[in-house]
Design a protein around this motif. Sequence first.
Motif, PDB file in Angstrom:
ATOM      1  N   PHE A   1      -4.136   5.811   3.507  1.00 28.51           N
ATOM      2  CA  PHE A   1      -3.396   4.874   2.652  1.00 28.51           C
ATOM      3  C   PHE A   1      -2.251   4.142   3.367  1.00 28.51           C
ATOM      4  CE2 PHE A   1      -1.497   3.408  -1.424  1.00 28.51           C
ATOM      5  CZ  PHE A   1      -2.656   2.880  -1.968  1.00 28.51           C
ATOM      6  N   HIS A   2      -2.214   4.256   4.695  1.00 28.08           N
ATOM      7  CA  HIS A   2      -1.255   3.434   5.456  1.00 28.08           C
ATOM      8  C   HIS A   2      -1.687   3.410   6.919  1.00 28.08           C
ATOM      9  CE1 HIS A   2       2.942   1.778   6.179  1.00 28.08           C
ATOM     10  NE2 HIS A   2       2.490   1.994   7.405  1.00 28.08           N
ATOM     11  N   CYS A   3      -2.257   2.296   7.319  1.00 27.07           N
ATOM     12  CA  CYS A   3      -2.564   2.102   8.736  1.00 27.07           C
ATOM     13  C   CYS A   3      -2.480   0.612   9.024  1.00 27.07           C
ATOM     14  CB  CYS A   3      -3.946   2.653   9.088  1.00 27.07           C
ATOM     15  SG  CYS A   3      -5.268   1.852   8.194  1.00 27.07           S
ATOM     16  N   HIS A   4      -2.555   0.278  10.304  1.00 33.97           N
ATOM     17  CA  HIS A   4      -2.375  -1.112  10.754  1.00 33.97           C
ATOM     18  C   HIS A   4      -3.643  -1.541  11.489  1.00 33.97           C
ATOM     19  CE1 HIS A   4       2.178  -1.037  10.285  1.00 33.97           C
ATOM     20  NE2 HIS A   4       1.934   0.265  10.327  1.00 33.97           N
ATOM     21  N   LEU A   5      -4.693  -1.874  10.766  1.00 33.32           N
ATOM     22  CA  LEU A   5      -5.960  -2.206  11.434  1.00 33.32           C
ATOM     23  C   LEU A   5      -5.826  -3.433  12.329  1.00 33.32           C
ATOM     24  CD1 LEU A   5      -8.732  -1.586   8.728  1.00 33.32           C
ATOM     25  CD2 LEU A   5      -7.746   0.016  10.387  1.00 33.32           C
TER      26      LEU A   5
ATOM     27  N   GLY B   1       3.098  -4.128   1.451  1.00 33.09           N
ATOM     28  CA  GLY B   1       3.611  -3.260   2.506  1.00 33.09           C
ATOM     29  C   GLY B   1       3.120  -3.730   3.871  1.00 33.09           C
ATOM     30  N   GLU B   2       3.770  -3.423   4.864  1.00 35.73           N
ATOM     31  CA  GLU B   2       4.802  -2.414   4.894  1.00 35.73           C
ATOM     32  C   GLU B   2       6.146  -3.078   4.624  1.00 35.73           C
ATOM     33  OE1 GLU B   2       4.447   0.052   8.327  1.00 35.73           O
ATOM     34  OE2 GLU B   2       6.302   1.119   7.933  1.00 35.73           O
ATOM     35  N   VAL B   3       6.883  -2.501   3.675  1.00 30.95           N
ATOM     36  CA  VAL B   3       8.227  -2.970   3.341  1.00 30.95           C
ATOM     37  C   VAL B   3       9.146  -1.737   3.291  1.00 30.95           C
ATOM     38  CG1 VAL B   3       7.459  -5.009   2.031  1.00 30.95           C
ATOM     39  CG2 VAL B   3       7.720  -2.808   0.846  1.00 30.95           C
TER      40      VAL B   3
ATOM     41  N   LEU C   1       5.743   6.426  -0.804  1.00 32.58           N
ATOM     42  CA  LEU C   1       6.650   6.605   0.331  1.00 32.58           C
ATOM     43  C   LEU C   1       5.813   7.041   1.522  1.00 32.58           C
ATOM     44  CD1 LEU C   1       9.410   8.358  -1.725  1.00 32.58           C
ATOM     45  CD2 LEU C   1       9.630   6.108  -0.613  1.00 32.58           C
ATOM     46  N   HIS C   2       5.773   6.177   2.530  1.00 32.28           N
ATOM     47  CA  HIS C   2       4.953   6.453   3.708  1.00 32.28           C
ATOM     48  C   HIS C   2       5.832   7.153   4.750  1.00 32.28           C
ATOM     49  CE1 HIS C   2       4.335   4.911   7.788  1.00 32.28           C
ATOM     50  NE2 HIS C   2       5.306   4.062   7.556  1.00 32.28           N
ATOM     51  N   TRP C   3       5.316   8.208   5.361  1.00 34.98           N
ATOM     52  CA  TRP C   3       6.023   8.971   6.408  1.00 34.98           C
ATOM     53  C   TRP C   3       7.461   9.289   5.957  1.00 34.98           C
ATOM     54  CZ3 TRP C   3       4.357   8.065  12.115  1.00 34.98           C
ATOM     55  CH2 TRP C   3       4.773   9.140  12.901  1.00 34.98           C
TER      56      TRP C   3
ATOM     57  N   THR D   1      -2.803   7.710   8.297  1.00 34.27           N
ATOM     58  CA  THR D   1      -2.694   7.946   9.746  1.00 34.27           C
ATOM     59  C   THR D   1      -1.488   7.205  10.337  1.00 34.27           C
ATOM     60  OG1 THR D   1      -4.108   6.053  10.299  1.00 34.27           O
ATOM     61  CG2 THR D   1      -5.193   8.222  10.082  1.00 34.27           C
ATOM     62  N   ASP D   2      -1.088   6.080   9.730  1.00 31.36           N
ATOM     63  CA  ASP D   2      -0.143   5.146  10.347  1.00 31.36           C
ATOM     64  C   ASP D   2      -0.625   4.715  11.735  1.00 31.36           C
ATOM     65  OD1 ASP D   2       1.999   3.406  10.269  1.00 31.36           O
ATOM     66  OD2 ASP D   2       3.474   4.859  10.982  1.00 31.36           O
ATOM     67  N   GLY D   3      -1.945   4.788  11.956  1.00 32.64           N
ATOM     68  CA  GLY D   3      -2.492   4.306  13.208  1.00 32.64           C
ATOM     69  C   GLY D   3      -2.206   2.821  13.377  1.00 32.64           C
TER      70      GLY D   3
HETATM   71 MN    MN Z   1       3.442   1.721   9.472  1.00 34.32          MN
END
Ligand code: MN
Length: 254
Positions: A8-12, A87-89, A151-153, A199-201
Motif C-alpha cells: 500500500f505504499h511504493c514508488h513504481l 500521496g505521498e504527502v 500512516l506510512h512508515w 514495501t516503500d520500494g
Molecule cells: Mn515513500
Amino acid sequence: MSQGLIDFHCHLDLYPDHPALVDECERLGLRTLTVTTTPKAWPRNHALASQTRYVRAALGLHPQLVADRAAEVSIWELHLDETRYVGEVGLDAGPRFFRSLDQQKLVFDHVLKTCSRRGGKILTVHSIRAAKAVLDAVEAHLPASRGRVVLHWFTGSTSEARRATDLGCYFSVNAEMLRNERAKSMIAGLPIDRVLTETDGPFTRTGDRPARPADVATAIDLLADLRRSNRDATARQVTKNLRTLLIAADIDPD
Ligand code: MN
C-alpha cells in the motif's frame, strides 16, 4: 476481493522498468498503491494505472520536495478529481528537511482541507519526526468521515499510535520497521484491524537489491511472527482491513 498480498505504499515510477513492474503486479494479483512525489509525475503514473485491476496510483507532493516545489500544489489540486488516492504527502522534520517545516505545514494543511472538502479520498502520509504535528493537522482538518489517513512508515510512540487510531488512521508497515525493536513494540500494540503492509520500494532493500512489491511477503511473514499468527491468516486479515478501509472511503473494494 481476492485474498493476496498488498503493497500500500511504493514508488513504481522510481524503478527503471516502471511499466513492466505494473504488469508484474497485475500478473501476481498484488494490490499495489504506487505513490508519486511530485504532481508532475501524475499523468504518466495515472495513464499506466488507469486500466489495471490491482494497481492504483496516488497523487502526491512529497514533504521532502516542498522546499523546491511548494508552488506545484496548484498542479496537485488540478488533478485531484482524477483519483481517490493521495500521496505521498505529509511532514518531515528530520535534520535535512527541518528548515522547510513551516512551508510543509502550509502545504499539508491545504492538502487535508482540500481532501476534506472533496471527500472520499485515502491519503498515504509521511510523518518522519513529525508524528504529533501530523496528527494535530489531521485532527484539525480531516475528519474520518471526510477522508481516511494511512500512516506510512509511522515511527511515533505507542501513545501517538493510540491517538492516531482514535482519529481513524490506518498504518502501513514494512519489513524494515518489523526488524526494528522500537517500531516492533509499537506495531505489536496496534489494533490488528488497522494494519496494512507496504514495501516503500525502492527505498527499502531485499537482500542486496531494492525491494519490489512482491517482497511485501516478507512484511507479512514478520508481522505474522510478531502477532504469533501464520502467513495465511495474517494475509487474510490485511486483505480484510483494506476492504474495510475502501468501503469506509466509499470506494468499490472489488
Ligand atoms: Mn515513500
